[in-house]
Design an enzyme around this catalytic site. Structure first.
Site, PDB file in Angstrom:
ATOM      1  CB  SER A 158     -47.080 -37.559  40.104  1.00  0.00           C
ATOM      2  OG  SER A 158     -45.852 -37.992  39.593  1.00  0.00           O
ATOM      3  N   GLY A 212     -36.964 -33.608  42.180  1.00  0.00           N
ATOM      4  CA  GLY A 212     -36.995 -32.827  40.942  1.00  0.00           C
ATOM      5  C   GLY A 212     -38.362 -32.206  40.708  1.00  0.00           C
ATOM      6  NE  ARG A 214     -33.036 -35.251  38.644  1.00  0.00           N
ATOM      7  CZ  ARG A 214     -34.241 -35.689  38.991  1.00  0.00           C
ATOM      8  NH1 ARG A 214     -34.551 -35.844  40.268  1.00  0.00           N
ATOM      9  NH2 ARG A 214     -35.137 -35.959  38.071  1.00  0.00           N
ATOM     10  CB  SER A 247     -40.201 -33.103  30.706  1.00  0.00           C
ATOM     11  OG  SER A 247     -40.239 -32.727  32.077  1.00  0.00           O
ATOM     12  CG  ASP A 282     -40.689 -42.061  37.375  1.00  0.00           C
ATOM     13  OD1 ASP A 282     -39.629 -41.550  36.960  1.00  0.00           O
ATOM     14  OD2 ASP A 282     -41.645 -41.386  37.809  1.00  0.00           O
ATOM     15  CE  LYS A 329     -36.474 -39.138  34.902  1.00  0.00           C
ATOM     16  NZ  LYS A 329     -37.521 -38.143  35.168  1.00  0.00           N
ATOM     17  NE  ARG A 359     -33.839 -43.557  38.758  1.00  0.00           N
ATOM     18  CZ  ARG A 359     -35.025 -43.053  39.040  1.00  0.00           C
ATOM     19  NH1 ARG A 359     -35.927 -42.899  38.090  1.00  0.00           N
ATOM     20  NH2 ARG A 359     -35.331 -42.713  40.280  1.00  0.00           N
TER      21      ARG A 359
HETATM   22  C1  S3P Z   1     -42.803 -36.517  37.259  1.00  0.00           C
HETATM   23  C2  S3P Z   1     -42.418 -36.504  35.956  1.00  0.00           C
HETATM   24  C3  S3P Z   1     -41.338 -37.340  35.421  1.00  0.00           C
HETATM   25  C4  S3P Z   1     -40.989 -38.460  36.404  1.00  0.00           C
HETATM   26  C5  S3P Z   1     -40.873 -37.974  37.808  1.00  0.00           C
HETATM   27  C6  S3P Z   1     -42.188 -37.395  38.267  1.00  0.00           C
HETATM   28  C7  S3P Z   1     -43.892 -35.635  37.696  1.00  0.00           C
HETATM   29  O1  S3P Z   1     -40.189 -36.531  35.236  1.00  0.00           O
HETATM   30  O2  S3P Z   1     -39.808 -39.095  36.013  1.00  0.00           O
HETATM   31  O3  S3P Z   1     -40.501 -39.023  38.682  1.00  0.00           O
HETATM   32  O4  S3P Z   1     -44.443 -35.816  38.796  1.00  0.00           O
HETATM   33  O5  S3P Z   1     -44.215 -34.721  36.930  1.00  0.00           O
HETATM   34  P1  S3P Z   1     -39.938 -35.704  33.866  1.00  0.00           P
HETATM   35  O6  S3P Z   1     -40.981 -34.687  33.764  1.00  0.00           O
HETATM   36  O7  S3P Z   1     -38.579 -35.097  34.048  1.00  0.00           O
HETATM   37  O8  S3P Z   1     -39.984 -36.712  32.766  1.00  0.00           O
END
Ligand code: S3P
Length: 436
Positions: free
Chosen positions: A23, A94, A122, A166, A320, A347, A351
């Site tokens: 992240s 994503g 997605r 999110s 996660d 995801k 999952r």
């Molecule tokens: C993430 C946010 C989460 C997480 C993803 C990484 C990020 O997703 O599941 O693996 O780096 O901001 P969501 O914002 O869709 O919850």
């Protein structure tokens, strides 16, 4: 389509350095590409996802030099990106797609953003909606899916009350807010990871947070009076990757594992609280702050795990980590149950379905629900090795490799290379630390 075979282990022992946090690496790469000058990002994630982000920033005109895990990104200021002549490819990521959508919405050019088959399934409406409110022109298939066509515009600030928790949606709006006229305000319904806020602050943006509300002052639509400054930054080890090894070590009474330099941002450590409530023996030491983030070392010993229920506001904080927790379920006393976790179905794979299918392959008793799972604990019987189908999902592949360590007989992970999406050396490290 490489297969990996996991043989039962006796315990885990040794020391481990993790790849840089996924992240944080995404955010540093994007902001470095918007800053003026050369940023040095040390211990940058080896994840394929983060390299997708680097590829996109390069296609948008940032210079990117990769020297093992040190990445140097040269940006030309917030107005310095250029249109890419080809579609930007977010791969499986994503985070790349949703965060970049925010940045591209505020550019003076058009972009096309695409990804692999999984990413094209997605939902993107969650970012299209607020970005449109800010004035962006975004089109997607069925108004929800990639490829996305983003015609950059002069954006206006909004006061956005997020309908869902999110970090990616929050980040997309904040990054668009950087280019908007005025102050963009985002309020989250529940806390999510705050790496975007910390990284924006680090690179010099005018951003402040109070509780669940974040305000960012935009540069406005003109030539851009605001600046972001190139930085030299160290990326902490990825706690979400550490979780597979914490789980693996916890399974065996004689384990003794040391994990160095792990990111311990409080918006990520809910998983350590879950492990503690399950009776896991994880000790944190050497905690220090590092450029806005917090890092420390973890010592993990074996434990008898209790299991438990995870629901409500806890879910976005451990989203996660749920695949690993589910795959630990059959080794716990009470089993594991998730509720309010329908997000897991959108995801990298569905999952909930992937966990239920593969847990059953190993002999577990599982109830699959629309928004969760109930996995029976030890009394339902010991797991046996099986052939696992990870559905191209890195966290499913890694979770079942760990489950296989304590099963009867060998477990085969099909398409094991998909682990490289977040942790290319995962199987090598697991093999190194597992004692047979
Ligand atoms: C993430 C946010 C989460 C997480 C993803 C990484 C990020 O997703 O599941 O693996 O780096 O901001 P969501 O914002 O869709 O919850």
């Amino acid at each position: 389509m490489k297969k990996e075979t996991i043989q039962p282990a006796k315990y885990l022992t040794g020391g481990l350095e993790l790849p840089g946090d996924k992240s944080i690496s995404h955010r540093y790469a994007m902001l470095a590409g918007l800053a003026e000058g050369t940023s040095e990002l040390r211990h940058f994630s080896a994840a394929a996802d983060c390299h997708s982000t680097l590829g996109c920033m390069k296609a948008l005109g940032a210079e990117v030099k990769i020297d093992s895990d040190t990445v140097r990104v040269t940006g030309h200021g917030p107005r310095g990106l250029k249109a890419s002549w080809r579609a930007l490819d977010a791969g499986n990521s994503g985070t790349t797609m949703r965060l970049l959508a925010g940045i591209l919405a505020g550019q003076a050019f058009s972009s096309k953003l695409t990804g692999d088959d999984s990413l094209q399934k997605r939902p993107m409406k969650r970012v299209i909606g607020p970005l449109r409110e800010m004035g962006a022109d975004i089109r997607g298939r069925d108004d929800n899916f990639a490829p996305l066509e983003i015609r950059g515009a002069s954006l206006k600030a909004i006061d956005y009350k997020m309908p869902m928790a999110s970090a990616q949606v929050k980040s997309a709006v904040l990054l668009a807010g950087l280019f908007a006229e005025g102050e963009t305000i985002v309020t989250e319904p529940a806390r999510t990871r705050d790496h975007t806020e910390l990284a924006l602050q680090e690179f010099g943006a005018a951003i402040e947070s109070h509780g669940r509300t974040i305000r960012i002052h935009g540069f406005g639509g003109g030539s851009g009076s605001g600046r972001l400054t190139a930085k030299s930054l160290d990326v902490p080890g990825d706690l979400s990757s550490a979780v597979f090894f914490i789980a693996a070590a916890s399974l065996f009474a004689d384990s003794n594992l040391l994990i160095h330099n792990v990111g311990l941002n409080p918006t990520r450590t809910a998983i350590l609280d879950v492990f503690a409530s399950m009776g896991a023996a994880v000790q944190i030491f050497g905690v220090k702050s590092s450029q806005g983030e917090i890092v420390g070392d973890l010592a993990v010993k074996g434990a008898s795990l209790k299991g438990g229920v995870i629901a409500g506001d806890q879910i976005p904080l451990v989203i996660d980590e749920l695949p690993m927790l589910a795959a630990l379920g059959p080794y716990t006393e009470e089993g594991i149950e998730f509720r309010d976790a329908a997000e897991l179905r959108v995801k990298e794979s569905d999952r909930i379905a992937a966990l239920a299918e593969n847990l059953r392959r190993m002999g577990a008793t599982v109830e699959e629900r629309p928004d969760g799972l109930k996995v029976e604990g030890r009394s339902a019987g010991k797991l046996h090795g099986a052939e696992i189908e990870p559905r191209g999902d890195h966290r499913i592949a890694m979770a079942f490799a760990v489950a296989g360590l304590a099963a009867d007989g060998a477990t085969v992970i099909r398409d094991a290379d998909c682990a490289g999406v977040s942790y290319p050396t995962f199987f090598k490290e697991l093999e190194r630390l597992a004692d047979r």
